[in-house]
Design a protein around this motif. Structure first.
Motif, PDB file in Angstrom:
ATOM      1  N   ARG A 138     -31.493 -23.115 -42.793  1.00  0.00           N
ATOM      2  CA  ARG A 138     -30.381 -23.370 -43.694  1.00  0.00           C
ATOM      3  C   ARG A 138     -30.684 -24.599 -44.530  1.00  0.00           C
ATOM      4  O   ARG A 138     -31.420 -25.481 -44.115  1.00  0.00           O
ATOM      5  CB  ARG A 138     -29.098 -23.608 -42.882  1.00  0.00           C
ATOM      6  CG  ARG A 138     -28.674 -22.454 -41.969  1.00  0.00           C
ATOM      7  CD  ARG A 138     -27.914 -21.389 -42.743  1.00  0.00           C
ATOM      8  NE  ARG A 138     -26.824 -21.955 -43.496  1.00  0.00           N
ATOM      9  CZ  ARG A 138     -25.669 -22.369 -42.953  1.00  0.00           C
ATOM     10  NH1 ARG A 138     -25.484 -22.287 -41.662  1.00  0.00           N
ATOM     11  NH2 ARG A 138     -24.708 -22.852 -43.725  1.00  0.00           N
ATOM     12  N   VAL A 142     -25.509 -29.093 -41.023  1.00  0.00           N
ATOM     13  CA  VAL A 142     -26.597 -28.179 -41.404  1.00  0.00           C
ATOM     14  C   VAL A 142     -27.929 -28.923 -41.433  1.00  0.00           C
ATOM     15  O   VAL A 142     -28.944 -28.424 -40.938  1.00  0.00           O
ATOM     16  CB  VAL A 142     -26.303 -27.532 -42.771  1.00  0.00           C
ATOM     17  CG1 VAL A 142     -27.518 -26.747 -43.265  1.00  0.00           C
ATOM     18  CG2 VAL A 142     -25.082 -26.623 -42.670  1.00  0.00           C
ATOM     19  N   TYR A 185     -25.850 -26.006 -35.690  1.00  0.00           N
ATOM     20  CA  TYR A 185     -25.188 -24.831 -36.254  1.00  0.00           C
ATOM     21  C   TYR A 185     -23.945 -24.426 -35.473  1.00  0.00           C
ATOM     22  O   TYR A 185     -22.973 -23.930 -36.055  1.00  0.00           O
ATOM     23  CB  TYR A 185     -26.174 -23.667 -36.345  1.00  0.00           C
ATOM     24  CG  TYR A 185     -27.375 -23.980 -37.210  1.00  0.00           C
ATOM     25  CD1 TYR A 185     -27.203 -24.482 -38.501  1.00  0.00           C
ATOM     26  CD2 TYR A 185     -28.671 -23.797 -36.753  1.00  0.00           C
ATOM     27  CE1 TYR A 185     -28.289 -24.785 -39.305  1.00  0.00           C
ATOM     28  CE2 TYR A 185     -29.767 -24.100 -37.540  1.00  0.00           C
ATOM     29  CZ  TYR A 185     -29.576 -24.597 -38.815  1.00  0.00           C
ATOM     30  OH  TYR A 185     -30.655 -24.897 -39.596  1.00  0.00           O
TER      31      TYR A 185
END
Length: 364
Positions: free
Chosen positions: A26, A78, A83
C-alpha cells in the motif's frame, strides 16, 4: 494571516508530493497529499466561520477537520504497515461521522477527536519498525505542540460561552495551524529521506540473500576492530566456511533451493556466534567469521559447533528434505598484516578440509 497560512500549506503539499515511497503493498503518499489539501480547505473555511448561521455549516466545517486529521492518521498506519489498525480505524471513523452528522451538535467533539488522533499518531510513530529516526521525533514534537493547542481549546470550552469559545477556536487555529502543517510537511519528508538513506546504507553493506555483511563491509568492520584489540593485547581468529557439494544442491533441486541452503547455513552461523562477532557472506557459498578476543582453540570449537549443527539440521524445501554439510578453515588473525592475508591463511586450512574428506574443521 490567511495568505501566509495558505502559503505554508502549499509548501507542505509540495513536500508531500516529493515523497518517494519504498516498495510496499500500500502507498501512504495519497493520504498525506489529502492531508494538505484538506488543510487548505479548512484554512479557507476558518476565514468565513463568523458568517456561519446554522449548525449544518459548522458540521461541514467540522467534517473537513475530522477528515483532515483522519487521513494523516490513516497515512501513518499505511506507511508503517499496520493494516489491521487501519481497518479498525475505518470502523471507528465511520461510526464517529454517523454520530456527528445525525446526533446533536457538540462544538467540542472535533477538538476531542483531534486530541485522540494526536495520541494515536504518536503511538504509531513510537511503535514503528524500524525504530523512529530523528525526523520522526521532530514530528512527535509537532504533534505534541498541536496536542497542547487542542487541550487549550478544550479548557476554553469549559470556561467560556459558545460564541466566545468559537472566536478563540478560530483564532488559535489560524495562529497555530500553519506551524503544525509546516512541521508535518517538513518532518514527514525528512523522515522518508532518512529512511531512504538507512536503506541505501544497508544495501551497500548487507548481502541481500542472508542479511549478513558483504565483502566490503566485512573489511571495514574488521579494520575498525584492529586498533582496539591491539590496545587490549587481545587475539582474534578467522573462520572461513564453505558448503560442501553446493553445485549438487542446485543441480538436484534448483537454484532456489540453493538460495534456501545458503540462508539456512547463514542462520546456523548467526545462532552460534556472539552478537559482536563479525560474519559475512564472502561470495557464493563461502562465509567468513571474525572472532575478536578469541584464540584458535576457541575458534576451532566455534567452527565445530557450526559444522555439527549444519550436519544434523535438515533443510525442508518443497516437500524435500535436503541434507548438506560444510567444511571449515581456521587461522589466527595477523595484526601486523592486511586482513586478507589472515583470510588467505584460513582459506588454505579450508583447502585442507576439502581435500581430506570434507565436513571437517582444519587449522592453519
Amino acid at each position: 494571516m490567511l495568505l501566509s497560512a495558505l502559503m505554508v500549506t502549499l509548501f507542505g503539499l509540495v513536500a508531500s508530493l516529493m515523497i518517494r515511497e519504498p516498495d510496499a503493498p500500500r502507498k501512504a503518499k495519497p493520504f498525506f497529499v489529502s492531508f494538505f489539501l484538506t488543510s487548505a480547505i479548512i484554512i479557507l473555511l476558518l476565514s468565513v466561520v463568523p458568517t456561519f448561521h446554522s449548525p449544518l455549516e459548522h458540521k461541514i466545517m467540522d467534517i473537513f477537520f475530522i477528515l483532515n486529521i483522519a487521513v494523516l492518521s490513516i497515512g501513518m498506519a499505511v506507511r508503517f504497515q499496520k493494516y489491521f489498525i487501519e481497518r479498525v480505524y475505518y470502523i471507528f471513523l465511520f461510526f464517529y461521522l454517523i454520530f456527528h452528522m445525525t446526533g446533536p451538535y457538540y462544538l467540542i467533539l472535533p477538538v476531542i477527536f483531534g486530541i485522540i488522533n494526536s495520541i494515536f499518531i504518536i503511538w504509531l510513530i513510537l511503535t514503528r519498525q524500524p525504530k523512529p529516526n530523528r525526523a520522526d521525533f521532530g514530528l512527535i514534537v509537532t504533534l505534541l505542540m498541536w496536542f497542547s493547542v487542542l487541550l487549550f481549546d478544550l479548557s476554553n470550552h469549559i470556561s467560556h460561552d459558545h460564541q466566545d469559545f468559537l472566536s478563540k477556536l478560530m483564532l488559535t487555529n489560524l495562529i497555530f495551524a500553519p506551524a503544525f502543517i509546516f512541521g508535518v510537511g517538513i518532518f514527514l519528508l525528512a523522515s522518508y529521506m532518512m529512511d531512504s538513506n538507512i536503506l541505501l546504507e544497508r544495501l551497500a553493506s548487507k548481502d541481500e540473500l542472508t542479511d549478513m555483511l558483504n565483502r566490503r563491509a566485512l573489511f571495514e568492520k574488521i579494520t575498525a576492530q584492529i586498533d582496539y584489540l591491539k590496545r587490549k593485547n587481545q587475539p582474534a581468529s578467522i573462520i572461513i566456511a564453505d558448503i560442501d557439494y553446493f553445485k549438487k544442491i542446485n543441480d538436484s533441486y534448483g537454484h532456489d533451493a540453493g538460495d534456501e541452503a545458503i540462508r539456512h547455513f547463514s542462520s546456523i552461523i548467526k545462532g552460534v556466534i556472539r552478537n559482536y562477532d563479525i560474519s559475512a557472506r564472502y561470495g557464493g557459498e563461502e562465509f567468513i567469521i571474525f572472532l575478536p578476543g578469541v584464540n584458535t582453540d576457541t575458534a576451532l570449537t566455534v567452527a565445530e559447533r557450526i559444522r555439527s549443527q549444519c550436519e544434523s539440521n535438515v533443510l525442508s524445501y518443497k516437500e524435500n528434505n535436503i541434507y548438506f554439510t560444510a567444511s571449515f578453515g581456521v587461522s589466527e588473525f595477523q595484526f601486523d598484516k592486511r586482513p586478507d592475508v589472515s583470510i588467505n591463511i584460513a582459506d588454505q586450512a579450508l583447502y585442507t578440509s576439502k581435500h581430506t574428506g570434507r565436513n571437517r574443521v582444519s587449522l592453519k
